[in-house]
Design a protein around this motif. Structure first.
Motif, short mmCIF file in Angstrom:
data_model
loop_
_atom_site.label_atom_id
_atom_site.label_comp_id
_atom_site.label_asym_id
_atom_site.label_seq_id
_atom_site.Cartn_x
_atom_site.Cartn_y
_atom_site.Cartn_z
N ALA A 125 0.42 9.22 -1.12
CA ALA A 125 0.30 7.77 -0.99
C ALA A 125 -0.81 7.40 0.00
O ALA A 125 -1.64 6.53 -0.26
CB ALA A 125 1.63 7.16 -0.57
N VAL A 126 -0.82 8.07 1.14
CA VAL A 126 -1.84 7.83 2.16
C VAL A 126 -3.22 8.22 1.63
O VAL A 126 -4.20 7.49 1.80
CB VAL A 126 -1.52 8.62 3.45
CG1 VAL A 126 -2.70 8.58 4.42
CG2 VAL A 126 -0.27 8.04 4.12
N LEU A 127 -3.30 9.37 0.97
CA LEU A 127 -4.58 9.83 0.42
C LEU A 127 -5.12 8.84 -0.62
O LEU A 127 -6.31 8.53 -0.63
CB LEU A 127 -4.40 11.22 -0.21
CG LEU A 127 -5.67 11.88 -0.76
CD1 LEU A 127 -6.66 12.15 0.36
CD2 LEU A 127 -5.32 13.18 -1.49
N GLY A 128 -4.23 8.35 -1.48
CA GLY A 128 -4.66 7.39 -2.50
C GLY A 128 -5.22 6.13 -1.89
O GLY A 128 -6.24 5.59 -2.34
N TYR A 129 -4.55 5.64 -0.84
CA TYR A 129 -5.03 4.43 -0.16
C TYR A 129 -6.39 4.68 0.49
O TYR A 129 -7.33 3.88 0.34
CB TYR A 129 -4.03 3.99 0.89
CG TYR A 129 -4.57 2.95 1.84
CD1 TYR A 129 -4.83 1.66 1.41
CD2 TYR A 129 -4.87 3.28 3.17
CE1 TYR A 129 -5.36 0.70 2.27
CE2 TYR A 129 -5.39 2.33 4.03
CZ TYR A 129 -5.64 1.05 3.59
OH TYR A 129 -6.17 0.11 4.44
N LEU A 130 -6.52 5.81 1.19
CA LEU A 130 -7.76 6.11 1.90
C LEU A 130 -8.93 6.28 0.93
O LEU A 130 -10.02 5.73 1.14
CB LEU A 130 -7.59 7.38 2.74
CG LEU A 130 -6.68 7.25 3.96
CD1 LEU A 130 -6.42 8.61 4.58
CD2 LEU A 130 -7.30 6.31 5.00
N VAL A 165 6.58 1.17 7.39
CA VAL A 165 5.98 1.84 8.55
C VAL A 165 4.52 2.17 8.26
O VAL A 165 3.62 1.86 9.05
CB VAL A 165 6.75 3.14 8.90
CG1 VAL A 165 6.05 3.86 10.05
CG2 VAL A 165 8.19 2.82 9.27
N LEU A 166 4.27 2.79 7.12
CA LEU A 166 2.90 3.18 6.76
C LEU A 166 1.97 1.98 6.68
O LEU A 166 0.80 2.06 7.08
CB LEU A 166 2.90 3.91 5.41
CG LEU A 166 3.61 5.27 5.37
CD1 LEU A 166 3.67 5.78 3.93
CD2 LEU A 166 2.90 6.28 6.26
N SER A 167 2.47 0.86 6.18
CA SER A 167 1.63 -0.33 6.03
C SER A 167 1.13 -0.86 7.37
O SER A 167 0.08 -1.51 7.43
CB SER A 167 2.39 -1.42 5.28
OG SER A 167 3.55 -1.82 6.00
N CYS A 168 1.88 -0.59 8.43
CA CYS A 168 1.45 -1.01 9.77
C CYS A 168 0.23 -0.21 10.24
O CYS A 168 -0.44 -0.60 11.20
CB CYS A 168 2.59 -0.84 10.77
SG CYS A 168 3.99 -1.95 10.48
N LEU A 169 -0.03 0.90 9.55
CA LEU A 169 -1.16 1.75 9.92
C LEU A 169 -2.35 1.56 8.98
O LEU A 169 -3.34 2.28 9.07
CB LEU A 169 -0.73 3.23 9.89
CG LEU A 169 0.40 3.63 10.83
CD1 LEU A 169 0.82 5.08 10.56
CD2 LEU A 169 -0.01 3.45 12.28
N ALA A 170 -2.24 0.60 8.08
CA ALA A 170 -3.28 0.42 7.05
C ALA A 170 -4.67 0.21 7.65
O ALA A 170 -5.67 0.66 7.06
CB ALA A 170 -2.92 -0.77 6.15
N ASP A 171 -4.77 -0.44 8.79
CA ASP A 171 -6.06 -0.67 9.42
C ASP A 171 -6.43 0.41 10.44
O ASP A 171 -7.51 0.38 11.02
CB ASP A 171 -6.08 -2.03 10.11
CG ASP A 171 -6.05 -3.19 9.10
OD1 ASP A 171 -6.70 -3.05 8.05
OD2 ASP A 171 -5.36 -4.19 9.37
N ARG A 172 -5.53 1.36 10.63
CA ARG A 172 -5.80 2.46 11.57
C ARG A 172 -6.13 3.71 10.75
O ARG A 172 -5.36 4.66 10.66
CB ARG A 172 -4.59 2.67 12.48
CG ARG A 172 -4.20 1.41 13.26
CD ARG A 172 -3.17 1.69 14.32
NE ARG A 172 -3.69 2.57 15.36
CZ ARG A 172 -2.98 2.98 16.42
NH1 ARG A 172 -1.72 2.57 16.56
NH2 ARG A 172 -3.50 3.79 17.31
#
Length: 342
Positions: free
Chosen positions: A193-198, A141-148
């Motif tokens: 996880a989201v913070l690390g990616y951002l 699910v999160l990966s679908c938001l990678a560009d958002r």
């Protein structure tokens, strides 16, 4: 297409793994006793507490864009082979060691194993794997938001305000706060996880980096002072008021460490050194899985090293880490068995 190794990811992985070993050798901090010795153990506890958040941030930085490399079926297959299989193997091995060989349990068997396994009673440091597997379920699910990115920043921002800042400050100042007011679609693991990616994909100016470092240091000081003061007030107990990884005292130091490593200049390292860093980094999961066998069953169980030993807290972590890395590297050379330390 396989993802190329990123040197600062590997360096962070090594640092976080070593930090975990330091904390698990630092058992004295959980048995409060007045004096400089315990305060020194508290310094270690506070300084290295960012280890678990860093692992989660690296997970997000590495896996949020897994769709660029393979499909979701392959993603789950890789996660199964890399983490779940080793986790099960070492859980069984430690169960036989501690409940069958070193201390024969009258209820030793499958029923007891399942009960202990599901309640994290075989090896307590394995608690990390259960929410990690839940995080893996969220990546499709999160990966679908990678560009958002704006959506992800909103998710991380609302979590930080509602769960990292307001609740601990409300507790500190005695202000009523209903903890049901939170970001319901994000756990602490998802947040990191989201913070690390951002952060890994965001350019951060020097000015903002300095602010992040200052906030990280301030958070460390706040946690140290709070734990020291409250533990002394309790008299004979270590205060665990600031032990939520969701709290700002966990988030800000982890963010500072991640950003610091990101902007270290690794470009001057020779290829052999970067290759070595990558090789050691690849041992981190194996080190995490086996390090407590050395600490609990050898250092405490066989050698009976006292908790108050300074060497236990300062020297032993390096020795344990080095021995574990060498052990993992040896196991990696053995066909079939190498799958339990991927």
């Amino acid at each position: 297409m396989e993802k190329q190794r990123i040197v600062y990811f590997d360096a962070l992985n090594i640092a976080a793994c070593l930090a975990v070993v330091f904390m698990h050798c630092n058992v004295l901090v959980h048995a409060y006793q007045p004096g400089i010795n315990w305060l020194c153990s508290l310094v270690i506890e506070v300084v290295f507490w960012w280890a678990v958040p860093i692992f989660l941030m690296l997970s997000g930085a590495n896996l949020m864009r897994y769709r660029d490399r393979y499909d979701t079926k392959t993603f789950f297959k890789k996660r199964m082979l890399r983490t779940f299989v080793p986790f099960i193997f070492w859980s069984i091995a430690i169960y036989f060691l501690r409940f069958g060989m070193l201390a024969t349990s009258p209820t030793f068997g499958l029923t007891e194993f399942v009960s202990l396994f599901m309640n994290n009673g075989i090896e307590t440091v394995y608690w990390f794997f259960f929410p990690l597997f839940a995080l893996y379920l969220a990546y499709p699910v999160l990966s679908c938001l990678a560009d958002r990115r704006r959506v992800l920043w909103y998710l991380a921002g609302t979590f930080f305000v509602l769960q990292s800042v307001i609740p601990p400050l409300a507790t500190l100042f005695g202000v009523p706060w209903n903890t049901e007011i939170q970001q319901p679609v994000a756990t602490a693991f998802v947040f990191y996880a989201v913070l690390g990616y951002l952060v890994s994909t965001q350019d951060i100016s020097k000015k903002h980096r300095l602010i992040i470092y200052a906030l990280g240091i301030a958070a460390l000081i706040i946690r140290f002072v709070e734990m020291a003061y409250l533990s002394a007030s309790l008299g004979a107990k270590t205060s665990y008021l600031s032990t939520s990884y969701a709290s700002f005292v966990g988030v800000l130091p982890a963010l500072a460490v991640f950003v610091f490593f990101k902007y270290l200049d690794f470009s001057k390292l020779k290829p052999k050194m970067t290759s070595f860093i990558g090789k050691v980094s690849s041992c981190s999961l194996g080190v995490y899985l086996i390090h407590c066998i050395l600490i609990k069953d050898v250092i405490f169980g066989i050698l009976h090293v006292p908790l108050t030993s300074i060497g236990l807290r300062v020297i032993a972590p390096f020795v344990v880490y080095a021995l574990c890395v060498m052990t993992v590297l040896l196991i990696k050379k053995v066909p079939v068995l190498n799958r339990v330390v991927p």
